[in-house]
Design a protein around this motif. Sequence first.
Motif, PDB file in Angstrom:
ATOM      1  N   LYS A  71       0.697  -1.355   0.108  1.00  0.00           N
ATOM      2  CA  LYS A  71       0.051  -0.031  -0.020  1.00  0.00           C
ATOM      3  C   LYS A  71       0.984   1.282  -0.016  1.00  0.00           C
ATOM      4  N   VAL A  72       2.101   1.400   0.707  1.00  0.00           N
ATOM      5  CA  VAL A  72       2.937   2.260   0.826  1.00  0.00           C
ATOM      6  C   VAL A  72       3.513   2.692  -0.616  1.00  0.00           C
ATOM      7  N   ARG A  73       3.885   1.710  -1.051  1.00  0.00           N
ATOM      8  CA  ARG A  73       4.622   1.820  -2.558  1.00  0.00           C
ATOM      9  C   ARG A  73       3.519   2.218  -3.503  1.00  0.00           C
ATOM     10  N   ILE A  74       2.342   1.667  -3.363  1.00  0.00           N
ATOM     11  CA  ILE A  74       1.193   2.164  -4.390  1.00  0.00           C
ATOM     12  C   ILE A  74       0.852   3.704  -4.224  1.00  0.00           C
ATOM     13  N   ASP A  75       0.818   4.123  -2.953  1.00  0.00           N
ATOM     14  CA  ASP A  75       0.459   5.289  -2.556  1.00  0.00           C
ATOM     15  C   ASP A  75       1.599   6.255  -3.292  1.00  0.00           C
ATOM     16  N   PHE A  76       2.864   5.868  -2.763  1.00  0.00           N
ATOM     17  CA  PHE A  76       4.075   6.564  -3.210  1.00  0.00           C
ATOM     18  C   PHE A  76       3.976   6.950  -4.889  1.00  0.00           C
ATOM     19  N   LEU A  77       3.856   5.919  -5.517  1.00  0.00           N
ATOM     20  CA  LEU A  77       3.819   6.152  -6.877  1.00  0.00           C
ATOM     21  C   LEU A  77       2.584   7.000  -7.449  1.00  0.00           C
ATOM     22  N   ARG A  78       1.601   7.100  -6.775  1.00  0.00           N
ATOM     23  CA  ARG A  78       0.456   8.013  -6.812  1.00  0.00           C
ATOM     24  C   ARG A  78       0.705   9.238  -6.820  1.00  0.00           C
ATOM     25  N   LYS A  79       1.582   9.596  -5.738  1.00  0.00           N
ATOM     26  CA  LYS A  79       2.096  10.911  -5.128  1.00  0.00           C
ATOM     27  C   LYS A  79       3.021  11.324  -6.407  1.00  0.00           C
ATOM     28  N   CYS A  80       3.672  10.355  -6.647  1.00  0.00           N
ATOM     29  CA  CYS A  80       4.782  10.732  -7.654  1.00  0.00           C
ATOM     30  C   CYS A  80       3.848  11.298  -9.023  1.00  0.00           C
ATOM     31  N   LYS A  81       2.897  10.455  -9.537  1.00  0.00           N
ATOM     32  CA  LYS A  81       2.393  10.908 -10.529  1.00  0.00           C
ATOM     33  C   LYS A  81       1.544  12.318 -10.234  1.00  0.00           C
ATOM     34  N   GLN A  82       0.951  12.576  -9.289  1.00  0.00           N
ATOM     35  CA  GLN A  82       0.398  14.022  -8.809  1.00  0.00           C
ATOM     36  C   GLN A  82       1.398  15.120  -9.006  1.00  0.00           C
ATOM     37  N   ALA A  83       2.579  14.823  -8.541  1.00  0.00           N
ATOM     38  CA  ALA A  83       3.622  15.742  -8.281  1.00  0.00           C
ATOM     39  C   ALA A  83       4.376  15.941  -9.684  1.00  0.00           C
ATOM     40  N   GLY A  84       4.033  15.116 -10.844  1.00  0.00           N
ATOM     41  CA  GLY A  84       4.636  15.140 -12.083  1.00  0.00           C
ATOM     42  C   GLY A  84       5.943  14.697 -12.230  1.00  0.00           C
ATOM     43  N   LEU A  85       6.374  13.404 -11.352  1.00  0.00           N
ATOM     44  CA  LEU A  85       7.517  13.023 -11.565  1.00  0.00           C
ATOM     45  C   LEU A  85       7.749  11.793 -12.096  1.00  0.00           C
ATOM     46  N   LEU A  86       6.713  10.932 -12.620  1.00  0.00           N
ATOM     47  CA  LEU A  86       6.681   9.798 -13.244  1.00  0.00           C
ATOM     48  C   LEU A  86       7.489   9.700 -14.492  1.00  0.00           C
ATOM     49  N   ASP A  87       7.414  10.801 -15.130  1.00  0.00           N
ATOM     50  CA  ASP A  87       8.117  10.678 -16.443  1.00  0.00           C
ATOM     51  C   ASP A  87       9.753  10.695 -15.805  1.00  0.00           C
ATOM     52  N   ASP A  88      10.176  11.634 -15.101  1.00  0.00           N
ATOM     53  CA  ASP A  88      11.468  11.717 -14.553  1.00  0.00           C
ATOM     54  C   ASP A  88      11.932  10.094 -14.286  1.00  0.00           C
ATOM     55  N   ILE A  89      10.936   9.408 -13.324  1.00  0.00           N
ATOM     56  CA  ILE A  89      11.263   8.098 -13.052  1.00  0.00           C
ATOM     57  C   ILE A  89      11.334   7.153 -14.031  1.00  0.00           C
ATOM     58  N   PHE A  90      10.799   7.132 -15.072  1.00  0.00           N
ATOM     59  CA  PHE A  90      10.813   6.211 -16.071  1.00  0.00           C
ATOM     60  C   PHE A  90      12.005   6.559 -17.067  1.00  0.00           C
ATOM     61  N   GLU A  91      12.339   7.795 -17.217  1.00  0.00           N
ATOM     62  CA  GLU A  91      13.365   8.229 -17.864  1.00  0.00           C
ATOM     63  C   GLU A  91      14.761   7.680 -17.284  1.00  0.00           C
ATOM     64  N   GLU A  92      14.861   7.598 -16.013  1.00  0.00           N
ATOM     65  CA  GLU A  92      16.026   7.153 -14.985  1.00  0.00           C
ATOM     66  C   GLU A  92      16.015   5.594 -15.184  1.00  0.00           C
ATOM     67  N   MET A  93      14.806   4.938 -15.248  1.00  0.00           N
ATOM     68  CA  MET A  93      14.685   3.693 -15.396  1.00  0.00           C
ATOM     69  C   MET A  93      15.442   2.949 -16.764  1.00  0.00           C
ATOM     70  N   LEU A  94      14.925   4.068 -17.796  1.00  0.00           N
ATOM     71  CA  LEU A  94      15.241   3.659 -19.184  1.00  0.00           C
ATOM     72  C   LEU A  94      16.821   3.793 -19.358  1.00  0.00           C
ATOM     73  N   ASP A  95      17.355   4.942 -18.686  1.00  0.00           N
ATOM     74  CA  ASP A  95      18.921   5.127 -18.680  1.00  0.00           C
ATOM     75  C   ASP A  95      19.505   3.851 -18.154  1.00  0.00           C
ATOM     76  N   THR A  96      18.926   3.377 -16.978  1.00  0.00           N
ATOM     77  CA  THR A  96      19.696   2.373 -16.103  1.00  0.00           C
ATOM     78  C   THR A  96      19.804   1.189 -17.072  1.00  0.00           C
ATOM     79  N   LEU A  97      18.650   0.700 -17.963  1.00  0.00           N
ATOM     80  CA  LEU A  97      18.587  -0.307 -18.631  1.00  0.00           C
ATOM     81  C   LEU A  97      19.399  -0.406 -20.077  1.00  0.00           C
ATOM     82  N   HIS A  98      19.611   0.901 -20.548  1.00  0.00           N
ATOM     83  CA  HIS A  98      20.312   1.062 -21.496  1.00  0.00           C
ATOM     84  C   HIS A  98      21.993   0.877 -21.090  1.00  0.00           C
ATOM     85  N   LEU A  99      22.334   1.175 -20.015  1.00  0.00           N
ATOM     86  CA  LEU A  99      23.579   1.415 -19.398  1.00  0.00           C
ATOM     87  C   LEU A  99      23.631  -0.492 -19.128  1.00  0.00           C
ATOM     88  N   ALA A 100      22.811  -0.941 -18.838  1.00  0.00           N
ATOM     89  CA  ALA A 100      22.868  -2.528 -18.528  1.00  0.00           C
ATOM     90  C   ALA A 100      22.736  -2.990 -19.782  1.00  0.00           C
TER      91      ALA A 100
END
Length: 285
Positions: free
Chosen positions: A174-203
């Motif tokens: 529940k904490v994780r789900i609420d955390f992501l919802r708050k990230c979405k509301q704060a407009g941070l989801l794009d930044d999070i997924f960009e960071e994930m993609l950069d990490t995957l490209h590096l891997a």
Amino acid sequence: MAKMVRRTCAFCPEGEAGSVMYIAKERNIAAHQHCLLFSSGFVESEEYNPENLDIRFDVASVLKELKRGKRLVCNFCRKKGATVGCEERACRRSYHYFCALCDDAAIETDEVNGVYRVFCPKHDPGNRTNHCGAANKRRRHALKPSTITEQVSTEETAEENSLRILKRKNNRHKVRIDFLRKCKQAGLLDDIFEEMLDTLHLAQEKLMDDNTSETEYEETVMSLFDCGLFENILTNIHSGTEEKIQELLESRKRLDNKIELLQDLKEVVLPTQENTASTSSTVSD
């Protein structure tokens, strides 16, 4: 060498595991004893004497371990500073000590031999010291009638503990789900997924590079498999393999038929050279 000074929490019950702390006033550092003992890259002072626990830890060693922890993310709370690693060599999971307890990690303690180890739930070797369920099972047949009530009470406590652990895990989701919802509301989801993609490209670059060391290659592979999303993708690909094979076999069958037809057509349209020469001679006459 400067030492950490031992202190005990005035509010905790006597003997409580988390009550003992070590502090260094000059560096403004305070740490739980168990957080120090179970940190994977930390060792006790060479001057350690069981009869004098006040000189158990060096300040320099604590600072070094804190620096190492800044790069490690906790598998439970997802925050940095996770210096307690799973003892399974191939496992990449790290925790804060108390987060490991919340995740039902296995704790092994042998104070006589100085052994302080943690195993994540996936690699629990079954000889943990932070619960007594297995010992109760081994002793069950040797119980005297007078101890039956105590045993029932212990079993009820174990059941309550299991329910408490399950509740904690549900709360964690529940904490994780609420955390992501708050990230979405704060407009941070794009930044999070960009960071994930950069990490995957590096891997990907590390896995494709022939100069990557064997250790780094293994660490990259394990970190990918520790990611549930990556494993789900591989599972989906594997499940569709048979269907893909059948499609390719059908495609090859159609190509074989086309090749056979073209061969027949070639023989009909292009007669042999002898037939061509004979036809030309007849026309000349």
